[in-house]
Design an enzyme around this catalytic site. Structure first.
Site, PDB file in Angstrom:
ATOM      1  N   GLY A  17       0.823  -1.211   0.000  1.00  0.00           N
ATOM      2  CA  GLY A  17       0.000   0.000   0.000  1.00  0.00           C
ATOM      3  C   GLY A  17       0.853   1.255   0.000  1.00  0.00           C
ATOM      4  N   ARG A  89      -2.174 -15.730  -8.260  1.00  0.00           N
ATOM      5  CA  ARG A  89      -3.502 -16.246  -8.594  1.00  0.00           C
ATOM      6  C   ARG A  89      -4.020 -15.555  -9.850  1.00  0.00           C
ATOM      7  NH1 ARG A  89      -7.083 -19.264  -5.866  1.00  0.00           N
ATOM      8  NH2 ARG A  89      -5.763 -19.245  -4.024  1.00  0.00           N
ATOM      9  N   ASP A 120       6.875  -5.975   5.553  1.00  0.00           N
ATOM     10  CA  ASP A 120       7.642  -7.210   5.738  1.00  0.00           C
ATOM     11  C   ASP A 120       7.237  -8.302   4.747  1.00  0.00           C
ATOM     12  OD1 ASP A 120       5.240  -8.042   7.352  1.00  0.00           O
ATOM     13  OD2 ASP A 120       6.567  -9.747   7.754  1.00  0.00           O
ATOM     14  N   THR A 143       4.944   1.779   5.998  1.00  0.00           N
ATOM     15  CA  THR A 143       3.548   1.386   6.177  1.00  0.00           C
ATOM     16  C   THR A 143       2.916   2.302   7.213  1.00  0.00           C
ATOM     17  OG1 THR A 143       2.011  -0.216   7.128  1.00  0.00           O
ATOM     18  CG2 THR A 143       4.291  -0.489   7.758  1.00  0.00           C
ATOM     19  N   ASP A 145       0.687   1.468   9.037  1.00  0.00           N
ATOM     20  CA  ASP A 145       0.344   0.621  10.194  1.00  0.00           C
ATOM     21  C   ASP A 145       1.475   0.604  11.237  1.00  0.00           C
ATOM     22  OD1 ASP A 145      -1.795   0.067   8.555  1.00  0.00           O
ATOM     23  OD2 ASP A 145      -1.045  -1.901   7.941  1.00  0.00           O
ATOM     24  N   ASP A 147       3.823  -1.493  11.629  1.00  0.00           N
ATOM     25  CA  ASP A 147       3.909  -2.819  12.247  1.00  0.00           C
ATOM     26  C   ASP A 147       5.142  -3.612  11.820  1.00  0.00           C
ATOM     27  OD1 ASP A 147       3.176  -3.252   9.644  1.00  0.00           O
ATOM     28  OD2 ASP A 147       1.425  -4.491  10.083  1.00  0.00           O
ATOM     29  N   ARG A 189      -4.669  -2.111  10.406  1.00  0.00           N
ATOM     30  CA  ARG A 189      -4.781  -3.580  10.431  1.00  0.00           C
ATOM     31  C   ARG A 189      -4.665  -4.075  11.876  1.00  0.00           C
ATOM     32  NH1 ARG A 189      -5.315  -5.197   5.269  1.00  0.00           N
ATOM     33  NH2 ARG A 189      -5.424  -7.363   5.895  1.00  0.00           N
TER      34      ARG A 189
HETATM   35  O1  F6P Z   1      -1.458  -1.688   5.331  1.00  0.00           O
HETATM   36  C1  F6P Z   1      -1.854  -0.384   5.077  1.00  0.00           C
HETATM   37  C2  F6P Z   1      -3.345  -0.291   4.953  1.00  0.00           C
HETATM   38  O2  F6P Z   1      -3.684   1.058   4.673  1.00  0.00           O
HETATM   39  C3  F6P Z   1      -4.111  -0.803   6.161  1.00  0.00           C
HETATM   40  O3  F6P Z   1      -4.096   0.092   7.235  1.00  0.00           O
HETATM   41  C4  F6P Z   1      -5.469  -1.050   5.540  1.00  0.00           C
HETATM   42  O4  F6P Z   1      -6.207  -2.029   6.244  1.00  0.00           O
HETATM   43  C5  F6P Z   1      -5.104  -1.558   4.180  1.00  0.00           C
HETATM   44  O5  F6P Z   1      -3.813  -1.079   3.887  1.00  0.00           O
HETATM   45  C6  F6P Z   1      -6.032  -1.135   3.085  1.00  0.00           C
HETATM   46  O6  F6P Z   1      -5.633  -1.781   1.932  1.00  0.00           O
HETATM   47  P1  F6P Z   1      -6.173  -1.438   0.500  1.00  0.00           P
HETATM   48  O7  F6P Z   1      -5.424  -0.243   0.005  1.00  0.00           O
HETATM   49  O8  F6P Z   1      -5.854  -2.660  -0.277  1.00  0.00           O
HETATM   50  O9  F6P Z   1      -7.632  -1.162   0.623  1.00  0.00           O
END
Ligand code: F6P
Length: 367
Positions: A17, A89, A120, A143, A145, A147, A189
């Site tokens: 992301g 996939r 990671d 990220t 997050d 994390d 997340r």
């Molecule tokens: O990992 C970053 C993040 O923004 C999370 O906080 C969130 O759950 C997810 O990506 C959203 O992902 P996407 O952009 O695939 O909707």
């Protein structure tokens, strides 16, 4: 001191992301590599650029980084956040190993090293790919997050917190004007870092994070205490992966197995209204947290990690992740980082601070 090795051409890509500060990190890689006399090739759309023929990649010139990109959100290279090229996939449901085609792509570009700016999960895939191609790999953590194990701040995290705090700053006056409970759902997340930082900085009364169990009794007791203190509004922050009070996840599982969060804020506001009869509203911040202009600290972290990643390659220290720790850069072996998640720990300073401020963060065991 950095001693240049035989490396002459570094590939760089962003994976996973997007978030604020990615362009600042790419800029740092390009400027520092250039100072060492090396070329940088930017690969487009993460590993997807390596699948196409001709390979979608281009030489990144220092002159491109004229000042605008340092400030710009998103990633100038594009990114991909789905799939593992070793087991991709296909639309018809079949699973295909695309790694050989990507290895050829790396060879076609004549890369001597690869820098991957990602999380990671991306590091694991990119390191495997780089090994296959026989080139050294270094990871740079990003990220919202936050994390990634071993780094106090991943690129993008601090800007995401800033956005969440700005949201609370805007919700507070309207909460006060209407005597409402405002629920703010933030991303993250399985990690509650954004939520707990925002709650502390934004003056929230309640903060629910996936790491700490809570109860409706505890939560409503806090809201009643706020009301008893003479205040007629409250701010609640909830992290997207928090479950209902009975442990039900509020998420959709996509066909590829990925979990898409969203909805716990609405569930919570309904429950608050039902339990204590106070008017409640919800704001789901979502991707707004990713698209912002990077704040200064994210530009600093991105720049420092980008420079360090190039230094690691220059020093022949591949298979490592550049980290930001105790206001400095360092690095860890990939094996130490991959497969681990940095969650909010019970002894985290933010937990202690939130408790000290009287924020309800769940039902922690005494002590
Ligand atoms: O990992 C970053 C993040 O923004 C999370 O906080 C969130 O759950 C997810 O990506 C959203 O992902 P996407 O952009 O695939 O909707």
């Amino acid at each position: 001191m950095t001693v240049p090795t035989a490396t002459r051409r570094i590939g760089v890509l962003t994976s996973g992301g997007d978030c604020a500060g990615l362009n600042a990190a790419i800029r740092a890689v390009v400027l520092h590599a250039d100072a060492l006399g090396w070329e940088v090739i930017g690969i487009e759309d993460g590993t997807l650029g390596l699948l196409d023929r001709p390979v979608r990649a281009r030489r990144l010139m220092p002159a491109e980084f004229d000042g605008i990109l340092l400030r710009r959100a998103g990633t100038m290279l594009g990114t991909v956040s789905t799939g593992d090229p070793f087991a991709a996939r296909m639309p018809d449901g079949t699973v295909v190993d695309q790694s050989e085609r990507m290895r050829e792509g790396i060879a076609e570009l004549g890369l001597d090293a690869l820098i991957g700016i990602g999380g990671d999960g991306s590091f694991r895939i990119l390191d495997r790919l780089a090994r296959l191609a026989g080139v050294p790999f270094v990871g740079v953590p990003k990220t919202i997050d936050n994390d990634v194990y071993g780094t106090d701040a991943a690129i993008g995290f601090n800007t995401a917190v800033e956005v969440a705090v700005e949201a609370l700053d805007r919700l507070q006056p309207t909460a006060q004007s209407h005597d409402r409970v405002m629920v703010l759902e933030v991303m993250g997340r399985d990690a509650g870092h954004i939520a707990i930082h925002a709650a502390v900085a934004g003056g929230a009364d309640i903060c629910l994070i996936p790491e700490i169990p809570y109860s409706m009794e505890g939560l409503t007791a806090k809201l009643r205490a706020v009301s008893a203190s003479g205040r007629s509004f409250a701010l609640v922050v909830v992290s997207e992966a928090v479950r209902t009070d009975t442990g039900e996840p509020v998420a959709h599982v996509k066909p590829d197995g990925r979990i898409r969060y969203g909805g716990i804020g609405h569930w919570l506001a309904e429950r608050i209204e039902a339990e204590i009869g106070v008017d409640s509203r919800v704001t789901v911040l979502g991707h707004v947290q990713r698209g912002a202009e990077p704040i200064a600290v994210d530009r600093v972290v991105a720049s420092a990690l980008g420079v360090h990643a190039v230094d690691l390659i220059a020093a022949g220290r591949a298979g490592r992740v550049a980290v930001w720790s105790r206001r400095g850069v360092g690095d860890l072996p990939l094996e130490e980082v991959v497969g681990r998640t940095r969650l909010v720990e019970p002894d985290d300073i933010l937990v202690r601070t939130a408790l000290g401020l009287g924020i309800y963060i769940g039902d922690l065991p005494p002590g």
